[in-house]
Design a protein around this motif. Structure first.
Motif, mmCIF file in Angstrom:
data_model
loop_
_atom_site.group_PDB
_atom_site.id
_atom_site.type_symbol
_atom_site.label_atom_id
_atom_site.label_comp_id
_atom_site.label_asym_id
_atom_site.label_seq_id
_atom_site.Cartn_x
_atom_site.Cartn_y
_atom_site.Cartn_z
ATOM 1 N N ASP A 106 0.827 -1.213 0.000
ATOM 2 C CA ASP A 106 0.000 0.000 0.000
ATOM 3 C C ASP A 106 0.861 1.263 0.000
ATOM 4 O OD1 ASP A 106 0.791 -0.615 2.624
ATOM 5 O OD2 ASP A 106 -0.850 0.562 3.482
ATOM 6 N N LEU A 107 2.021 1.223 0.635
ATOM 7 C CA LEU A 107 2.920 2.371 0.605
ATOM 8 C C LEU A 107 3.528 2.548 -0.783
ATOM 9 C CD1 LEU A 107 4.381 4.695 1.984
ATOM 10 C CD2 LEU A 107 6.100 3.055 2.779
ATOM 11 N N ALA A 108 3.800 1.440 -1.456
ATOM 12 C CA ALA A 108 4.338 1.522 -2.821
ATOM 13 C C ALA A 108 3.333 2.182 -3.762
ATOM 14 C CB ALA A 108 4.707 0.131 -3.322
ATOM 15 N N VAL A 109 2.056 1.842 -3.617
ATOM 16 C CA VAL A 109 1.018 2.468 -4.439
ATOM 17 C C VAL A 109 0.883 3.941 -4.077
ATOM 18 C CG1 VAL A 109 -1.461 2.498 -4.933
ATOM 19 C CG2 VAL A 109 -0.239 0.323 -4.832
ATOM 20 N N ALA A 110 0.886 4.239 -2.797
ATOM 21 C CA ALA A 110 0.754 5.625 -2.346
ATOM 22 C C ALA A 110 1.959 6.462 -2.757
ATOM 23 C CB ALA A 110 0.572 5.673 -0.832
ATOM 24 N N ALA A 111 3.131 5.846 -2.851
ATOM 25 C CA ALA A 111 4.346 6.589 -3.197
ATOM 26 C C ALA A 111 4.236 7.265 -4.555
ATOM 27 C CB ALA A 111 5.552 5.657 -3.174
ATOM 28 N N VAL A 112 3.662 6.565 -5.522
ATOM 29 C CA VAL A 112 3.572 7.131 -6.876
ATOM 30 C C VAL A 112 2.231 7.793 -7.158
ATOM 31 C CG1 VAL A 112 5.304 5.581 -7.840
ATOM 32 C CG2 VAL A 112 2.907 4.902 -7.851
ATOM 33 N N THR A 113 1.293 7.697 -6.227
ATOM 34 C CA THR A 113 -0.011 8.327 -6.443
ATOM 35 C C THR A 113 -0.211 9.497 -5.496
ATOM 36 O OG1 THR A 113 -1.059 6.677 -5.008
ATOM 37 C CG2 THR A 113 -1.085 6.236 -7.374
ATOM 38 N N SER A 114 -0.677 9.239 -4.297
ATOM 39 C CA SER A 114 -1.061 10.332 -3.402
ATOM 40 C C SER A 114 0.134 11.121 -2.874
ATOM 41 C CB SER A 114 -1.891 9.799 -2.234
ATOM 42 O OG SER A 114 -1.149 8.925 -1.429
ATOM 43 N N ILE A 115 1.226 10.462 -2.552
ATOM 44 C CA ILE A 115 2.371 11.170 -1.972
ATOM 45 C C ILE A 115 3.059 12.038 -3.027
ATOM 46 C CG2 ILE A 115 4.630 10.891 -0.882
ATOM 47 C CD1 ILE A 115 3.502 8.329 0.442
ATOM 48 N N ALA A 116 3.516 11.420 -4.103
ATOM 49 C CA ALA A 116 4.220 12.172 -5.144
ATOM 50 C C ALA A 116 3.281 13.092 -5.919
ATOM 51 C CB ALA A 116 4.917 11.208 -6.100
ATOM 52 N N GLY A 117 2.065 12.632 -6.155
ATOM 53 C CA GLY A 117 1.100 13.469 -6.880
ATOM 54 C C GLY A 117 0.761 14.741 -6.129
ATOM 55 N N THR A 118 0.542 14.606 -4.824
ATOM 56 C CA THR A 118 0.266 15.785 -4.012
ATOM 57 C C THR A 118 1.447 16.736 -4.012
ATOM 58 O OG1 THR A 118 -1.210 14.535 -2.586
ATOM 59 C CG2 THR A 118 -0.361 16.591 -1.706
ATOM 60 N N SER A 119 2.647 16.205 -3.887
ATOM 61 C CA SER A 119 3.833 17.049 -3.897
ATOM 62 C C SER A 119 3.961 17.823 -5.201
ATOM 63 C CB SER A 119 5.088 16.205 -3.684
ATOM 64 O OG SER A 119 5.097 15.652 -2.405
ATOM 65 N N ALA A 120 3.725 17.156 -6.324
ATOM 66 C CA ALA A 120 3.843 17.824 -7.619
ATOM 67 C C ALA A 120 2.772 18.895 -7.806
ATOM 68 C CB ALA A 120 3.759 16.793 -8.743
ATOM 69 N N VAL A 121 1.537 18.574 -7.441
ATOM 70 C CA VAL A 121 0.452 19.548 -7.595
ATOM 71 C C VAL A 121 0.683 20.763 -6.701
ATOM 72 C CG1 VAL A 121 -2.017 19.926 -7.166
ATOM 73 C CG2 VAL A 121 -1.266 17.888 -8.387
ATOM 74 N N VAL A 122 1.064 20.530 -5.468
ATOM 75 C CA VAL A 122 1.306 21.638 -4.539
ATOM 76 C C VAL A 122 2.510 22.462 -4.996
ATOM 77 C CG1 VAL A 122 2.010 22.195 -2.175
ATOM 78 C CG2 VAL A 122 0.177 20.562 -2.584
ATOM 79 N N ALA A 123 3.568 21.810 -5.461
ATOM 80 C CA ALA A 123 4.730 22.549 -5.963
ATOM 81 C C ALA A 123 4.336 23.433 -7.141
ATOM 82 C CB ALA A 123 5.838 21.582 -6.367
ATOM 83 N N PHE A 124 3.494 22.910 -8.027
ATOM 84 C CA PHE A 124 3.042 23.713 -9.163
ATOM 85 C C PHE A 124 2.206 24.899 -8.702
ATOM 86 C CE2 PHE A 124 -0.262 24.782 -12.228
ATOM 87 C CZ PHE A 124 0.523 25.230 -13.273
ATOM 88 N N LEU A 125 1.231 24.648 -7.840
ATOM 89 C CA LEU A 125 0.343 25.723 -7.395
ATOM 90 C C LEU A 125 1.094 26.803 -6.609
ATOM 91 C CD1 LEU A 125 -2.783 23.645 -6.312
ATOM 92 C CD2 LEU A 125 -2.517 25.043 -8.372
ATOM 93 N N VAL A 126 1.916 26.393 -5.668
ATOM 94 C CA VAL A 126 2.658 27.361 -4.853
ATOM 95 C C VAL A 126 3.697 28.096 -5.703
ATOM 96 C CG1 VAL A 126 4.264 27.603 -2.914
ATOM 97 C CG2 VAL A 126 2.246 26.170 -2.689
#
Length: 151
Positions: A46-66
């Protein structure tokens, strides 16, 4: 890549301009790789799935917005340049973390009832993954923006 010095004594690598696409790519790749390696080492699917979806995805979206908000077409806001960089980072981190925590809480409650979430995915992870990823991405992008802007 070693930094080279020009005649004025400044490092060329240190004077790179703030490039949003590079920040977003780094914000996705860094947590995806680190959390992915940790997931493989610990054997947590479950952490492997979250690593490429919610964790990394959130980081990329927030980095773009900020980053886009800070850059604002090349015209920074006065308070983002007048206040110390750490203060600006703390203010933005608190705002982004609060928004991500609210989104994670709502998504963790809504997703299981309204979508076909696979059995291996645990939506309650969103309550932790989203705010932590948002806080880290916001702090890093804000401080990197301030460092390039100050030069």
């Amino acid at each position: 890549m070693p930094a080279t010095k020009d005649r004025a004594g400044r490092s060329r690598a240190a004077s790179r301009p703030f490039t949003l696409w590079r920040e977003v790519l780094t914000a996705y790749a860094a947590p995806a790789l680190t959390a992915g390696v940790a997931a493989v080492a610990a054997g947590q699917r479950d952490l492997a799935v979250a690593a490429v979806t919610s964790i990394a995805g959130t980081s990329a979206v927030v980095a773009f917005l900020v980053g886009a908000w800070l850059r604002n077409g090349g015209r920074p806001r006065r308070w983002t340049t007048d206040l110390p960089g750490v203060v600006v980072a703390v203010v933005l981190v608190v705002a982004a973390t609060g928004a991500a925590a609210l989104l994670g809480w709502c998504a963790a409650r809504w997703l299981p009832d309204h979508t076909l979430v696979p059995a291996g995915v645990r939506p309650e992870r969103l309550r932790i993954d989203l705010p932590v990823s948002a806080a880290l991405a916001t702090a890093i992008v804000t401080l990197r923006w301030r460092n390039t802007f100050a030069r």
